[in-house]
Motif scaffolding. Structure first.
Motif, PDB file in Angstrom:
ATOM      1  N   PRO A  48       0.807  -1.228   0.000  1.00 56.75           N
ATOM      2  CA  PRO A  48       0.000   0.000   0.000  1.00 56.75           C
ATOM      3  C   PRO A  48       0.838   1.275   0.000  1.00 56.75           C
ATOM      4  N   SER A  49       2.124   1.156   0.316  1.00 53.75           N
ATOM      5  CA  SER A  49       2.963   2.351   0.405  1.00 53.75           C
ATOM      6  C   SER A  49       4.005   2.434  -0.705  1.00 53.75           C
ATOM      7  N   THR A  50       4.019   1.465  -1.620  1.00 50.25           N
ATOM      8  CA  THR A  50       5.030   1.456  -2.677  1.00 50.25           C
ATOM      9  C   THR A  50       4.343   1.644  -4.024  1.00 50.25           C
ATOM     10  N   PHE A  51       4.560   2.813  -4.629  1.00 55.36           N
ATOM     11  CA  PHE A  51       3.879   3.140  -5.884  1.00 55.36           C
ATOM     12  C   PHE A  51       4.827   3.080  -7.085  1.00 55.36           C
ATOM     13  N   LEU A  52       6.103   3.188  -6.829  1.00 57.80           N
ATOM     14  CA  LEU A  52       7.080   3.185  -7.912  1.00 57.80           C
ATOM     15  C   LEU A  52       7.823   1.859  -7.955  1.00 57.80           C
ATOM     16  N   ARG A  53       8.311   1.522  -9.135  1.00 51.51           N
ATOM     17  CA  ARG A  53       9.145   0.338  -9.267  1.00 51.51           C
ATOM     18  C   ARG A  53      10.452   0.547  -8.511  1.00 51.51           C
ATOM     19  N   ARG A  54      11.128  -0.551  -8.204  1.00 52.64           N
ATOM     20  CA  ARG A  54      12.387  -0.481  -7.488  1.00 52.64           C
ATOM     21  C   ARG A  54      13.540  -0.820  -8.435  1.00 52.64           C
ATOM     22  N   PRO A  55      14.546   0.085  -8.552  1.00 49.18           N
ATOM     23  CA  PRO A  55      15.692  -0.191  -9.422  1.00 49.18           C
ATOM     24  C   PRO A  55      16.658  -1.168  -8.742  1.00 49.18           C
ATOM     25  N   ILE A  56      16.940  -2.278  -9.398  1.00 49.85           N
ATOM     26  CA  ILE A  56      17.810  -3.304  -8.830  1.00 49.85           C
ATOM     27  C   ILE A  56      18.844  -3.720  -9.883  1.00 49.85           C
ATOM     28  N   SER A  57      20.103  -3.783  -9.487  1.00 54.41           N
ATOM     29  CA  SER A  57      21.167  -4.200 -10.401  1.00 54.41           C
ATOM     30  C   SER A  57      20.973  -5.644 -10.846  1.00 54.41           C
ATOM     31  N   GLN A  73      18.643  -5.930  -1.180  1.00 55.89           N
ATOM     32  CA  GLN A  73      18.823  -5.536   0.211  1.00 55.89           C
ATOM     33  C   GLN A  73      17.496  -5.022   0.752  1.00 55.89           C
ATOM     34  N   LEU A  74      17.111  -5.504   1.920  1.00 58.82           N
ATOM     35  CA  LEU A  74      15.841  -5.118   2.516  1.00 58.82           C
ATOM     36  C   LEU A  74      16.005  -3.795   3.257  1.00 58.82           C
ATOM     37  N   VAL A  75      15.503  -2.725   2.634  1.00 56.18           N
ATOM     38  CA  VAL A  75      15.678  -1.401   3.231  1.00 56.18           C
ATOM     39  C   VAL A  75      14.351  -0.681   3.457  1.00 56.18           C
ATOM     40  N   GLY A  76      13.282  -1.158   2.873  1.00 56.77           N
ATOM     41  CA  GLY A  76      11.983  -0.507   3.024  1.00 56.77           C
ATOM     42  C   GLY A  76      10.866  -1.473   2.699  1.00 56.77           C
ATOM     43  N   ASP A  77       9.632  -0.956   2.686  1.00 51.16           N
ATOM     44  CA  ASP A  77       8.490  -1.831   2.458  1.00 51.16           C
ATOM     45  C   ASP A  77       8.531  -2.485   1.083  1.00 51.16           C
ATOM     46  N   GLY A  78       9.004  -1.741   0.067  1.00 53.63           N
ATOM     47  CA  GLY A  78       9.050  -2.294  -1.272  1.00 53.63           C
ATOM     48  C   GLY A  78       9.971  -3.487  -1.389  1.00 53.63           C
ATOM     49  N   THR A  79      11.196  -3.349  -0.929  1.00 51.44           N
ATOM     50  CA  THR A  79      12.146  -4.461  -1.018  1.00 51.44           C
ATOM     51  C   THR A  79      11.755  -5.602  -0.077  1.00 51.44           C
ATOM     52  N   ARG A  81       8.694  -6.485   0.534  1.00 50.58           N
ATOM     53  CA  ARG A  81       7.639  -7.200  -0.183  1.00 50.58           C
ATOM     54  C   ARG A  81       8.258  -8.131  -1.229  1.00 50.58           C
ATOM     55  N   LEU A  82       9.258  -7.639  -1.949  1.00 51.31           N
ATOM     56  CA  LEU A  82       9.919  -8.486  -2.942  1.00 51.31           C
ATOM     57  C   LEU A  82      10.576  -9.687  -2.278  1.00 51.31           C
ATOM     58  N   ALA A  83      11.106  -9.474  -1.079  1.00 50.16           N
ATOM     59  CA  ALA A  83      11.774 -10.560  -0.353  1.00 50.16           C
ATOM     60  C   ALA A  83      10.810 -11.661   0.064  1.00 50.16           C
ATOM     61  N   GLU A  84       9.504 -11.370   0.039  1.00 48.09           N
ATOM     62  CA  GLU A  84       8.507 -12.360   0.423  1.00 48.09           C
ATOM     63  C   GLU A  84       8.057 -13.228  -0.752  1.00 48.09           C
ATOM     64  N   ALA A  85       8.589 -12.952  -1.949  1.00 51.21           N
ATOM     65  CA  ALA A  85       8.184 -13.708  -3.133  1.00 51.21           C
ATOM     66  C   ALA A  85       8.542 -15.183  -2.976  1.00 51.21           C
ATOM     67  N   THR A  86       7.673 -16.038  -3.480  1.00 52.42           N
ATOM     68  CA  THR A  86       7.902 -17.477  -3.392  1.00 52.42           C
ATOM     69  C   THR A  86       7.915 -18.093  -4.783  1.00 52.42           C
ATOM     70  N   LYS A  87       8.417 -19.304  -4.871  1.00 54.27           N
ATOM     71  CA  LYS A  87       8.523 -19.999  -6.151  1.00 54.27           C
ATOM     72  C   LYS A  87       7.170 -20.040  -6.850  1.00 54.27           C
ATOM     73  N   GLY A  88       7.169 -19.651  -8.124  1.00 51.60           N
ATOM     74  CA  GLY A  88       5.940 -19.636  -8.902  1.00 51.60           C
ATOM     75  C   GLY A  88       5.273 -18.278  -8.999  1.00 51.60           C
ATOM     76  N   ASP A  89       5.640 -17.349  -8.118  1.00 50.19           N
ATOM     77  CA  ASP A  89       5.068 -15.998  -8.174  1.00 50.19           C
ATOM     78  C   ASP A  89       5.494 -15.302  -9.465  1.00 50.19           C
ATOM     79  N   ILE A  90       4.633 -14.414  -9.959  1.00 47.52           N
ATOM     80  CA  ILE A  90       4.924 -13.634 -11.162  1.00 47.52           C
ATOM     81  C   ILE A  90       5.292 -12.215 -10.761  1.00 47.52           C
ATOM     82  N   ILE A  91       6.421 -11.731 -11.278  1.00 45.67           N
ATOM     83  CA  ILE A  91       6.883 -10.375 -10.978  1.00 45.67           C
ATOM     84  C   ILE A  91       7.108  -9.639 -12.294  1.00 45.67           C
TER      85      ILE A  91
END
Length: 258
Positions: A48-57, A73-79, A81-91
């Protein structure tokens, strides 16, 4: 280079550290060409607090498995959330973005790749590509503690690995620019990514020793295509968008006081 908006499938999410995950993704179609030093803009769904994409190398491209890796690196709500992704998820991801590192025309064993913190991420793919082209890269990786040094076995697959930690828990104690290897080997080219103070110190070392050096800047980015102007860097050509004209720059273009 052509950019793609892709729905990629998570194949693996490895928790390397309490603050870092390695996200591996694939596609039903062959992944597009990607160069070392380029990055992606990753959409974060369900936050709910992440509106922009996250730039990742781009950390690595495994062509045999049709995978692209992202060290996050987990630094905020956006990253987080990405860290919670599981096998099979679509990003949903936009890639490849920006310009990569300059590859040497002639293979060399005097190439130094310096990474600090999560800035080690693009060094892995760069090292793999250099080794593939016949060079023998040397890696110099710095972190606060031994637990913050990541993917050491992967790096060792492509070249010699030297490390520093601020607390002396692994490798030499201190910062990367204090490592003894810098007094033993005359390098021909340096590539670096990490915190800006570290990159400025590496750039100062390179300049004082007349060594060509490229840095991958980590300015705050939002759009990834040069539209929002939030990642501007002052250069000898004026103010340039890091996401579009970089993120890799030769230090001679930057107006750093080094």
């Amino acid at each position: 280079m052509k950019k793609f908006i892709l729905d990629l499938t998570v194949t693996e999410n490895l928790k390397l550290h309490i603050n870092y995950v390695l996200l591996k993704l694939t596609s039903q179609s062959p992944l597009p060409e990607m160069l070392p030093g380029q990055f992606a803009e990753i959409r974060v769904d369900g936050s709910p607090s992440t509106f922009l994409r996250r730039p990742i190398s781009i950390n690595y491209v495994d062509r045999s498995r049709n995978e692209v890796w992202f060290l996050i690196q987990l630094v905020g709500d956006g990253t987080r959330r990405l860290a919670e992704a599981t096998k099979g998820d679509i990003i949903n991801i936009v890639l490849p973005l920006g310009n990569g590192f300059t590859m040497p025309q002639i293979p060399s064993d005097k190439l130094l790749l310096v990474g600090g913190g999560v800035g080690t991420a693009p060094m892995l793919y760069l090292g793999e590509q250099l080794a593939k082209n016949g060079s023998k890269p040397t890696f110099l990786l710095g972190a606060r503690t031994d637990k913050d040094l990541l993917q050491l076995d992967d790096f060792a697959s492509y070249g010699k690995v030297y490390t520093t930690t601020e607390d002396g828990s692994y490798g030499e104690k201190g910062y990367v620019t204090q490592h003894s290897i810098l007094n033993k080997v005359k390098f021909e080219q340096i590539y670096t990514c990490g915190p800006k103070p570290m990159m400025m110190a590496v750039a100062k070392y390179a300049k004082s020793n007349n060594i060509n050096c490229e840095v991958s800047l980590e300015n705050m980015m939002a759009c990834g295509v040069g539209a929002c102007l939030c990642c501007v860097e002052n250069t000898d050509e004026g103010h340039l968008c890091v996401c579009k004209e970089g993120p890799v720059f030769n230090i001679n273009k930057l107006l750093w006081q080094i």
